[in-house]
Design a protein around this motif. Structure first.
Motif, mmCIF file in Angstrom:
data_model
loop_
_atom_site.group_PDB
_atom_site.id
_atom_site.type_symbol
_atom_site.label_atom_id
_atom_site.label_comp_id
_atom_site.label_asym_id
_atom_site.label_seq_id
_atom_site.Cartn_x
_atom_site.Cartn_y
_atom_site.Cartn_z
ATOM 1 N N ASN A 193 0.817 -1.207 0.000
ATOM 2 C CA ASN A 193 0.000 0.000 0.000
ATOM 3 C C ASN A 193 0.849 1.255 0.000
ATOM 4 N N TYR A 194 0.445 2.229 -0.809
ATOM 5 C CA TYR A 194 0.994 3.570 -0.692
ATOM 6 C C TYR A 194 0.188 4.295 0.379
ATOM 7 N N SER A 195 0.795 5.293 1.028
ATOM 8 C CA SER A 195 0.091 6.018 2.082
ATOM 9 C C SER A 195 0.702 7.402 2.227
ATOM 10 N N ILE A 196 0.015 8.272 2.968
ATOM 11 C CA ILE A 196 0.569 9.624 3.163
ATOM 12 C C ILE A 196 1.897 9.520 3.889
ATOM 13 N N ASP A 197 1.999 8.577 4.802
ATOM 14 C CA ASP A 197 3.254 8.426 5.534
ATOM 15 C C ASP A 197 4.384 7.997 4.597
ATOM 16 N N SER A 198 4.034 7.368 3.444
ATOM 17 C CA SER A 198 5.077 6.934 2.497
ATOM 18 C C SER A 198 5.552 8.079 1.625
ATOM 19 N N GLY A 199 4.636 8.951 1.185
ATOM 20 C CA GLY A 199 5.041 9.982 0.235
ATOM 21 C C GLY A 199 3.930 10.937 -0.158
ATOM 22 N N PHE A 200 4.274 11.761 -1.126
ATOM 23 C CA PHE A 200 3.406 12.816 -1.643
ATOM 24 C C PHE A 200 2.093 12.230 -2.147
ATOM 25 N N PHE A 201 1.005 12.908 -1.836
ATOM 26 C CA PHE A 201 -0.312 12.340 -2.141
ATOM 27 C C PHE A 201 -1.203 13.450 -2.642
ATOM 28 N N PRO A 202 -0.971 13.930 -3.861
ATOM 29 C CA PRO A 202 -1.597 15.183 -4.302
ATOM 30 C C PRO A 202 -3.025 15.053 -4.813
ATOM 31 N N LEU A 203 -3.848 14.281 -4.171
ATOM 32 C CA LEU A 203 -5.212 14.067 -4.646
ATOM 33 C C LEU A 203 -6.055 15.314 -4.454
ATOM 34 N N GLY A 204 -6.457 15.904 -5.581
ATOM 35 C CA GLY A 204 -7.300 17.094 -5.518
ATOM 36 C C GLY A 204 -8.604 16.797 -4.814
ATOM 37 N N SER A 205 -9.044 17.718 -3.977
ATOM 38 C CA SER A 205 -10.310 17.621 -3.238
ATOM 39 C C SER A 205 -10.279 16.613 -2.098
ATOM 40 N N CYS A 206 -9.134 15.991 -1.857
ATOM 41 C CA CYS A 206 -9.086 14.973 -0.803
ATOM 42 C C CYS A 206 -8.311 15.417 0.426
ATOM 43 N N THR A 207 -7.475 16.453 0.246
ATOM 44 C CA THR A 207 -6.685 17.002 1.348
ATOM 45 C C THR A 207 -5.955 15.912 2.115
ATOM 46 N N MET A 208 -4.977 15.307 1.443
ATOM 47 C CA MET A 208 -4.221 14.219 2.056
ATOM 48 C C MET A 208 -3.049 14.814 2.838
ATOM 49 N N LYS A 209 -3.348 15.278 4.025
ATOM 50 C CA LYS A 209 -2.302 15.884 4.851
ATOM 51 C C LYS A 209 -1.821 14.869 5.876
ATOM 52 N N HIS A 210 -0.739 15.184 6.540
ATOM 53 C CA HIS A 210 -0.168 14.315 7.564
ATOM 54 C C HIS A 210 -1.206 14.010 8.655
ATOM 55 N N ASN A 211 -1.235 12.750 9.098
ATOM 56 C CA ASN A 211 -2.153 12.338 10.172
ATOM 57 C C ASN A 211 -1.376 12.202 11.476
ATOM 58 N N PRO A 212 -1.498 13.193 12.373
ATOM 59 C CA PRO A 212 -0.705 13.164 13.598
ATOM 60 C C PRO A 212 -1.039 11.964 14.480
ATOM 61 N N ARG A 213 -0.004 11.402 15.107
ATOM 62 C CA ARG A 213 -0.233 10.208 15.924
ATOM 63 C C ARG A 213 -0.779 10.522 17.310
ATOM 64 N N ILE A 214 -0.627 11.774 17.771
ATOM 65 C CA ILE A 214 -1.226 12.077 19.055
ATOM 66 C C ILE A 214 -2.746 11.892 18.978
ATOM 67 N N ASN A 215 -3.297 12.115 17.773
ATOM 68 C CA ASN A 215 -4.737 11.898 17.603
ATOM 69 C C ASN A 215 -5.089 10.454 17.935
ATOM 70 N N GLU A 216 -4.254 9.537 17.482
ATOM 71 C CA GLU A 216 -4.515 8.108 17.702
ATOM 72 C C GLU A 216 -4.387 7.768 19.185
ATOM 73 N N LYS A 217 -3.355 8.326 19.808
ATOM 74 C CA LYS A 217 -3.103 8.019 21.216
ATOM 75 C C LYS A 217 -4.296 8.474 22.066
ATOM 76 N N VAL A 218 -4.763 9.680 21.825
ATOM 77 C CA VAL A 218 -5.856 10.227 22.615
ATOM 78 C C VAL A 218 -7.155 9.462 22.373
ATOM 79 N N ALA A 219 -7.410 9.090 21.124
ATOM 80 C CA ALA A 219 -8.658 8.383 20.818
ATOM 81 C C ALA A 219 -8.722 7.035 21.512
ATOM 82 N N ARG A 220 -7.542 6.494 21.849
ATOM 83 C CA ARG A 220 -7.491 5.172 22.472
ATOM 84 C C ARG A 220 -7.534 5.213 23.993
#
Lengths: 432, 124, 509
Positions: free
Chosen positions: C83-110
């Motif tokens: 799988n390709y992913s944002i963590d792997s590289g550039f993801f210029p999908l128009g209208s999708c806003t593929m920005k970095h997904n911070p891991r603190i979000n994951e920690k807090v949700a758990r």
């Protein structure tokens, strides 16, 4: 600010390449009145430590199922999820991947969706399944809409005690077009030539498992579809799969997915092969690549809204990707014997819970048959909502759901302990 | 003696007495590309001029096929389901449905071959 | 000394390897094709043998597969490598806003206080969860200047449905049953007309071809006398990456005709923290938490699509929302707000995503979010400026957070947008959005987002320039073979659609 890699030097270089002096020049088409002036009521940026403390404070205000006596079900169930699941779903390549529209670099996602669809079809005894929907309630609404499309009729029948929120959501979807309507009846002879489908939940909202032969006959006579809704998917480890149904749908959150105060969860949808082109949602199919090697792609997408626009079968864009992965990993760990054993453990705990509860004076069980959820009837003069509140306030026990004034839905799962059952029974005895 | 007419939605009709055989033209067939599925109506369905009575799907698109005349669908070419390549501008084998017309005048208003050919030229 | 067997140079060693695993590229079978183990990948306590009270015969065989834990882990880890992913590289999908997904979000949700809480618990036992939702409602209201917020919709399309249903309910309550038309530009994403149709509206299309924007003239013509117009669904910035310059005048005309402005929030990343949609006339907007607010895409979900509405539409939004009684938080009761357009989803929304989004908002803060939109717009304009000599840019800049090109120049040599996309895959990048919007031929919509450095952008630009150069040099055949280096080659989508095979079957050929 830690998520912003651009340096001021780079910004300046880029603006030079574009030919502007400052970044506001790029916003010239926006009306002035729309710009935020000065400060808003929102705070400025914060570091991880500060945020963790704040959010931990919020989290600690909640009575959670892991650390407290817990018996609440009613459509969302607390089960133990093996450790491997969370590590797999947090792998970057799964967590931060996009919808697999470029299949050459998304075979990981596509293959697990294929495996997910296979598991769902096997569990439900149906021929095909999709790659998931938002949740059980919307899955049921989508089933109703599909039945209406297939039969070209506009009346739905709710055939037994279905989760009230599921009915509400279906009604909301139906209301959007005048001419749609629904009836509620437990009598198979009441359905007519206008009925698109009959919806049966099993186990029903009060926990009772159902069988379907009478409804199947009635549907066959009138040309209606039979839709079965399941919101405790673990029950399929003990109960017969609804092979008589045309559509089986519901909630798969019990496997792999945390309760998380209501979402994200995992709707599932399965049906007979002849209906696949009417099935809503995303679907993954097997094919070959240019070298003849097996691969997977999203397929049958012409039904989806980004292509059919006004004529789409529904407006679902998303499946529940990562939740479907969590389910698939958990099911893979459980396997044939593990899943069946999990179901039996749930049922046995419920039997022990039932015995402990009916020993209390004045209470009775609404149903003698159940899977893991009991409908406890309280004595006259006692209010279910008040009792549940009191048990939470005074004993710290999340005792169940007040389904109506005198009935509490109380659930046992494999996490229920002997001490937990004793504590609940004693507490109930005291408050009644 | 049958007449053949055309619409600007790229359907053709072969009119035999009060029945119209309806299909799609080469232009439409080309535009669709590789076909994957054809969704056919049931015999007996009543249609009004302009209704969509069938859907033809390719991998990336789905197109409605509209009936140029009102009436009742008296025959459906089920053979096409498994032989999508037969769906073409062939007035003997490429028909999708046969419609018993309510009002034969609706057909009379449609384009003949030369008018249709000019219309297509204008599109390109 | 033992006699050793004589060396025989003629023995051929031909142990066949029947998979394609090489180096770190794994050829991984389906789970169901592995050998069935004796015991599963979990150890559960033994059953006690209590007699069944289900009232039904216990299911004997399900037919699902069984393997051990190490096999399960290895299986899915190997799948992840494909799988390709944002963590792997550039993801210029128009209208999708593929920005970095911070891991603190994951920690807090758990945190157990968020993850292991049931939606139907009494409000007194979940004040922290309700407080999180209430705070998120506030942040969204402040950022949009639209005070009515409902967090229940599960995804963008669901949020759209909520928005259009709100409009429908508002008109119903005001006796405007005759207002049954929704105006939608031809550049709209397919979900817009689908949603309107699902709510019983008919569509009238506003053409945008020449300028990429909705002009006042085109709008006036579509509006007519406005009597039958319930509202308009416009994305702003629009799907061509442009801000609708005439929006103020258009909205005035719409409001005068008694219509509501639904704004698709897919492109909010261009505005967040800097510009407020409520201030340019929006009445209802959905927000994609998985786009602008960094909740992870997860390979296709889960998302979250809350809606924000103007004061006049507050009574009609779906229920339940979180309200505050003194110091206590609670959910609206059933029937508490009878003008609501109804319940759209079980329980109260994708709470796990609410937690992640709030964590993100707190991380950036008001100052950070302003920088987000500025960097997003700057990055897109940089790409627009640097590539417009190599690729046909149908509309003049400045653009907002995404840049639109078409295949016009490459098509001259038989190279299509699809070929460019597959070429990007070959060079280790995820393609941009292709063939959308439909208003131009062979659209390429590029949205870099703000979490890309100039270095990453420059590499993307270099690759795009190379692809353009190869196309100019007539290397069409090379393009038709791309990708050659990905885990699989181009897949036969026609076969998948003609002969749908949607599950594993043991006896299948």
């Amino acid at each position: 600010m830690r998520y912003l890699p651009q340096t001021n030097a780079a910004r300046k270089e880029m603006m030079d390449s574009i030919g502007v002096k400052n970044v506001d020049d790029l916003f010239i088409q926006v009306p002035k009145k729309a710009f935020i002036k000065g400060k808003t009521n929102l705070p400025d940026h914060q570091g991880e430590l500060q945020i963790e403390r704040k959010m931990l404070a919020y989290a600690n205000q909640n009575i959670n199922a892991q650390s407290n006596r817990f018996f609440l079900g009613a459509g969302v169930y607390y089960h133990h999820v093996p450790s491997s699941v969370d590590y797999i779903i947090q792998r970057s390549e799964f967590l931060t991947a996009y919808t697999p529209y470029q299949p050459e670099i998304a075979q990981g996602t596509l293959q697990y969706l294929f495996e997910f669809q296979t598991f769902i079809a096997q569990l439900t005894g149906q021929e095909v399944a999709n790659a998931s929907l938002y949740d059980g309630a919307t899955a049921m609404a989508e089933a109703a809409l599909m039945a209406m499309r297939v039969t070209r009729r506009n009346k739905i029948c709710f055939g037994n005690d279905i989760h009230p929120q599921y009915c509400e959501v279906t009604e909301t979807y139906l209301k959007n077009n005048d001419g749609n309507s629904y009836t509620v009846t437990e009598d198979p002879s009441k359905i007519t030539d206008d009925t698109a489908c009959v919806i049966i939940q099993s186990p029903d909202f009060y926990g009772k498992p159902h069988s379907y032969s009478d409804w199947r006959k009635a549907c066959d006579e009138k040309g209606a579809l039979l839709v079965v809704v399941i919101n405790e998917i673990v029950s399929l480890g003990m109960l017969a799969p609804p092979t008589e149904a045309d559509i089986v749908c519901g909630e798969a959150q019990s496997i792999g997915v945390a309760m998380s105060y209501g979402g994200p969860h995992l709707g599932f949808f399965a049906c007979r092969e002849k209906f696949i082109r009417q099935m809503p949602g995303r679907v993954c199919g097997e094919t070959v690549d240019a070298d003849g090697n097996r691969g997977f792609v999203l397929t049958l997408s012409t039904r989806e809204q980004h292509i059919r626009r006004e004529k789409a079968t529904s407006n679902i864009c998303t499946n529940q990707g990562l939740c479907a992965l969590a389910f698939t990993v958990h099911m893979a760990l459980l396997g044939e014997n593990g899943f069946k054993q999990l179901a039996v453990l749930n049922h046995e705990r419920a039997c022990e819970l039932a015995d402990a509860l009916i020993a209390i004076d004045g209470v009775s069980l609404k149903n003698q048959h159940f899977f893991n959820e009991l409908a406890l009837q309280l004595p006259q003069g006692k209010n279910a909502g008040d009792i549940v509140q009191q048990l939470a306030d005074d004993y710290g026990i999340i005792a169940g759901y007040p389904a109506d004034d005198r009935t509490i839905l109380i659930t046992a799962t494999e996490i229920t302990t002997d001490n937990g059952i004793k504590a609940l029974a004693n507490a109930l005895q005291e408050v009644l | 003696m049958s007449t053949v007419k055309y619409t600007n939605d790229h359907e053709w009709l072969k009119i035999e007495g009060d029945t119209a055989w309806v299909g799609i033209t080469t232009y439409a067939r080309h535009a669709l590309g590789d076909l994957v599925y054809l969704d056919l109506p049931e015999v007996g369905r009543k249609v009004v001029k302009g209704d969509d009575f069938a859907v033809v799907e390719s991998v990336k698109a789905a197109s409605e096929i509209y009936t140029p005349v009102s009436g009742e669908i008296v025959e459906v070419n089920d053979n096409l389901q498994n032989n999508l390549d037969d769906l073409k501008e062939d007035i003997n084998t490429g028909w999708i449905v046969k419609v018993k017309m309510d009002n034969e005048a609706e057909a009379a208003d449609l384009m003949d071959k030369s008018a249709y050919d000019s219309f297509v030229e204008g599109l390109e | 000394m033992t006699n050793l067997a004589p060396l025989n140079d003629n023995i051929e060693d031909t142990m066949e390897i029947n998979d394609r695993t090489r180096g770190l590229n794994y050829d991984e079978t389906l789970l169901f094709e592995k050998e069935f183990t004796d015991t599963p990948g979990v150890d559960l306590p033994a059953a006690k043998g209590i007699k069944s009270r289900t009232g039904q015969k216990t299911r004997e065989k399900i037919g699902i597969h069984q393997v051990s834990e190490p096999q399960v882990v290895r299986h899915f880890v190997r799948l992840s490598t494909k799988n390709y992913s944002i963590d792997s590289g550039f993801f210029p999908l128009g209208s999708c806003t593929m920005k970095h997904n911070p891991r603190i979000n994951e920690k807090v949700a758990r945190l157990p206080g968020f993850a292991h809480v049931h939606p139907l618990q009494p409000a007194s036992t979940v004040q922290g969860a309700l407080a999180v939702m209430y705070e998120l409602q506030n942040w969204l209201a402040e950022l949009t200047n639209l005070p009515g917020v409902c967090l229940t919709p599960s995804a963008g399309a669901h949020g759209e449905l909520a928005g259009v249903m709100t409009i429908r309910k508002a008109h119903q309550e005001q006796g405007n049953g005759h207002k049954n038309i929704m105006l939608v530009p031809d550049s709209a994403h397919g979900t817009n007309p689908a949603t309107a149709a699902m709510c019983g509206f008919d569509i009238r299309v506003i053409p945008t071809k020449e300028t990429g924007r909705v002009t006042v003239e085109a709008f006036k013509e579509a509006l007519g006398d406005g009597k039958d117009v319930a509202g308009m669904m416009v994305t702003n910035p629009n799907t061509c990456g442009l801000f609708e310059t005439d929006i103020a005048e258009i909205v005035d005309l719409l409001h005068q005709a008694g219509g509501y402005f639904y704004c698709d929030g897919a492109n909010f990343n261009a505005l967040v923290g800097k510009i407020r949609p409520g201030d340019f006339g929006v009445d209802v907007m959905h927000i994609n938490l998985h786009k602008t607010f960094s909740t992870p895409h997860g390979g296709g979900g889960p998302g979250s699509g809350p809606i924000c509405v103007a004061e006049s539409l507050k009574p009609y939004i779906p229920s339940p929302i979180v309200v505050k009684d003194g110091d206590d938080y609670r959910l609206e009761q059933d029937g508490e707000r009878p003008t609501s357009c109804g319940r759209l989803k079980g329980y109260q929304g994708q709470f796990g995503m609410h937690v992640r989004a709030l964590t993100y908002m707190m991380s950036h803060g008001a100052d950070g979010l302003k920088q987000v939109s500025e960097d997003a717009v700057l990055n897109a304009n940089y790409i627009h400026a640097m590539l417009k000599d190599d690729f046909h840019a149908p509309f003049e800049g400045p653009v907002m957070h995404e840049a639109l090109f078409t295949e016009k120049y490459q098509k001259e040599n038989g190279v299509t947008t699809l070929d460019i996309a597959k070429g990007l895959i070959e060079y280790g990048m995820h393609p941009m959005t292709v063939y959308f919007p439909l208003v131009v031929n062979g659209a390429m919509l590029i949205e870099p987002t703000e979490t890309e450095s100039k270095e990453e952008l420059d590499r993307f630009i270099a690759v795009m320039k190379k692809l353009a150069s190869d196309a100019r040099n007539g290397e069409t055949e090379k393009f038709h073979n791309y990708p050659v280096s990905a885990p699989v080659r181009r897949l036969d989508e026609l076969k998948a659609a003609r002969e749908p095979k949607l599950r594993y079957k043991k006896d299948a050929a």
